[in-house]
Motif scaffolding. Structure first.
Motif, mmCIF file in Angstrom:
data_model
loop_
_atom_site.group_PDB
_atom_site.id
_atom_site.type_symbol
_atom_site.label_atom_id
_atom_site.label_comp_id
_atom_site.label_asym_id
_atom_site.label_seq_id
_atom_site.Cartn_x
_atom_site.Cartn_y
_atom_site.Cartn_z
ATOM 1 N N ASN A 141 -16.971 12.518 -21.833
ATOM 2 C CA ASN A 141 -16.417 13.810 -21.440
ATOM 3 C C ASN A 141 -17.474 14.893 -21.570
ATOM 4 O O ASN A 141 -18.185 14.951 -22.580
ATOM 5 N N SER A 143 -18.051 18.444 -22.295
ATOM 6 C CA SER A 143 -17.412 19.612 -22.895
ATOM 7 C C SER A 143 -18.366 20.800 -22.815
ATOM 8 O O SER A 143 -18.995 21.040 -21.781
ATOM 9 N N GLU A 147 -16.495 24.766 -27.087
ATOM 10 C CA GLU A 147 -15.407 24.130 -27.831
ATOM 11 C C GLU A 147 -15.497 24.564 -29.293
ATOM 12 O O GLU A 147 -14.546 24.412 -30.056
ATOM 13 N N LYS A 161 -11.990 23.225 -23.418
ATOM 14 C CA LYS A 161 -13.072 22.438 -24.014
ATOM 15 C C LYS A 161 -12.717 22.006 -25.444
ATOM 16 O O LYS A 161 -13.078 20.908 -25.883
ATOM 17 N N LEU A 164 -10.664 19.003 -25.007
ATOM 18 C CA LEU A 164 -11.469 17.810 -24.716
ATOM 19 C C LEU A 164 -11.997 17.176 -25.993
ATOM 20 O O LEU A 164 -12.029 15.945 -26.126
ATOM 21 N N ARG A 165 -12.442 18.019 -26.910
ATOM 22 C CA ARG A 165 -12.973 17.489 -28.172
ATOM 23 C C ARG A 165 -11.897 16.694 -28.918
ATOM 24 O O ARG A 165 -12.144 15.592 -29.406
ATOM 25 N N THR A 168 -10.999 13.396 -27.163
ATOM 26 C CA THR A 168 -12.025 12.378 -27.436
ATOM 27 C C THR A 168 -11.825 11.749 -28.811
ATOM 28 O O THR A 168 -11.880 10.522 -28.950
ATOM 29 N N ASN A 183 -16.817 9.289 -25.838
ATOM 30 C CA ASN A 183 -17.593 10.301 -26.547
ATOM 31 C C ASN A 183 -17.631 11.595 -25.752
ATOM 32 O O ASN A 183 -17.278 11.640 -24.568
ATOM 33 N N ASN A 184 -18.074 12.638 -26.424
ATOM 34 C CA ASN A 184 -18.009 14.003 -25.915
ATOM 35 C C ASN A 184 -19.403 14.623 -25.979
ATOM 36 O O ASN A 184 -20.084 14.512 -27.003
ATOM 37 N N THR A 242 -18.947 14.006 -30.889
ATOM 38 C CA THR A 242 -19.373 15.088 -30.009
ATOM 39 C C THR A 242 -20.852 15.348 -30.262
ATOM 40 O O THR A 242 -21.261 15.560 -31.402
#
Length: 256
Positions: A141, A143, A147, A161, A164-165, A168, A183-184, A242
């Motif tokens: 992803n 991001s 985030e 964002k 998204l974290r 993930t 993973n991010n 991340t």
């Protein structure tokens, strides 16, 4: 090094910028690509030609991810193109600048649908494919440092964002039994077409650079190198993480 031989990859938002760099990098290392954009324009054609010149298979699908159901169709079209899909890079995204009190429901939906809901549904379609085929998979992803860092006047973008974290992190645990890694990546200031106005404003650019310990913007290729690592077997023990790629910006940032 062709570490993605016989791998099929979908990179959303891959007509230009970070997405195009990621697609080209993966093709250089042996992958067959599915490109995506709003339209098959000159930028998309240029990316297609670069990948074809590498001797890799490549197709392009148009899809407006402001309509989240299109993400499901896009993933299924990608699967149909090669009979499988091994790696999904959720790169497509958008941002809108508004004062908080001026954000309309339409503005909110456009950003959240593109940046989060379409990622959710597209990833879900990809996971179903991996489960049905009893095969491993990789999701990455795209991001943003936002985030983590506040970004006044871009509240919905930051919310998407941050979502998204958490998506993930949560899916890393839920999907691990199926050998699906996720993973991010959180880029900072990257020299892409979306930052054209910043690049042309020396005063504003200098203010940004003062917040970056390395005193330079990143390049799309910097992000692409990280995507290639996380998508590969070299990262086989990494999931739910991340990765900041920001020249040190996040932990040095001070709002001007």
């Amino acid at each position: 090094m062709e570490r993605f031989q016989q791998k099929a990859v979908l990179v959303t938002g891959s007509s230009q910028g970070i997405g195009a760099a990621c697609a080209i990098k993966l093709a250089q290392q042996g992958a067959d690509l599915v490109l995506h954009g709003l339209a098959r324009d000159e930028r998309a054609e240029d990316t297609l030609k670069q990948i074809e010149a590498l001797g890799r298979r490549v197709v392009f699908f148009e899809a407006d991810l402001c309509q989240p159901a299109n993400a499901i169709k896009l993933v299924n079209d990608a699967i149909s193109a090669y009979g499988k899909l091994d790696i999904l890079v959720n790169n497509a995204g958008m941002e809108k600048r508004h004062n908080f009190v001026d954000i309309t429901e339409k503005d909110y939906d456009q950003v959240m649908n593109t940046n989060l809901k379409s990622v959710f549904l597209g990833t879900q379609a990809f996971v179903k494919h991996c489960q049905q085929a009893n095969k491993p998979g990789v999701v990455i992803n795209m991001s943003s440092v936002h985030e983590e860092i506040a970004f006044p006047h871009f509240t919905v973008y930051c919310m998407s964002k941050g979502g998204l974290r958490m998506l993930t992190r949560n899916l890393a645990t839920e999907l691990a039994p199926y050998n699906i890694r996720i993973n991010n990546i959180a880029p900072g200031a990257i020299a892409t077409p979306i930052n054209k106005s910043l690049l042309e404003n020396k005063e504003q650019l200098n203010e940004v650079l003062q917040n970056i310990p390395l005193k330079k913007l990143g390049k799309p290729e910097d992000v692409a190198n990280l995507v290639a690592f996380l998508a590969s077997d070299d990262a086989s023990y990494i999931t739910g993480a991340t990765y900041l790629i920001d020249g040190g910006l996040t932990h040095h940032y001070k709002e001007q």
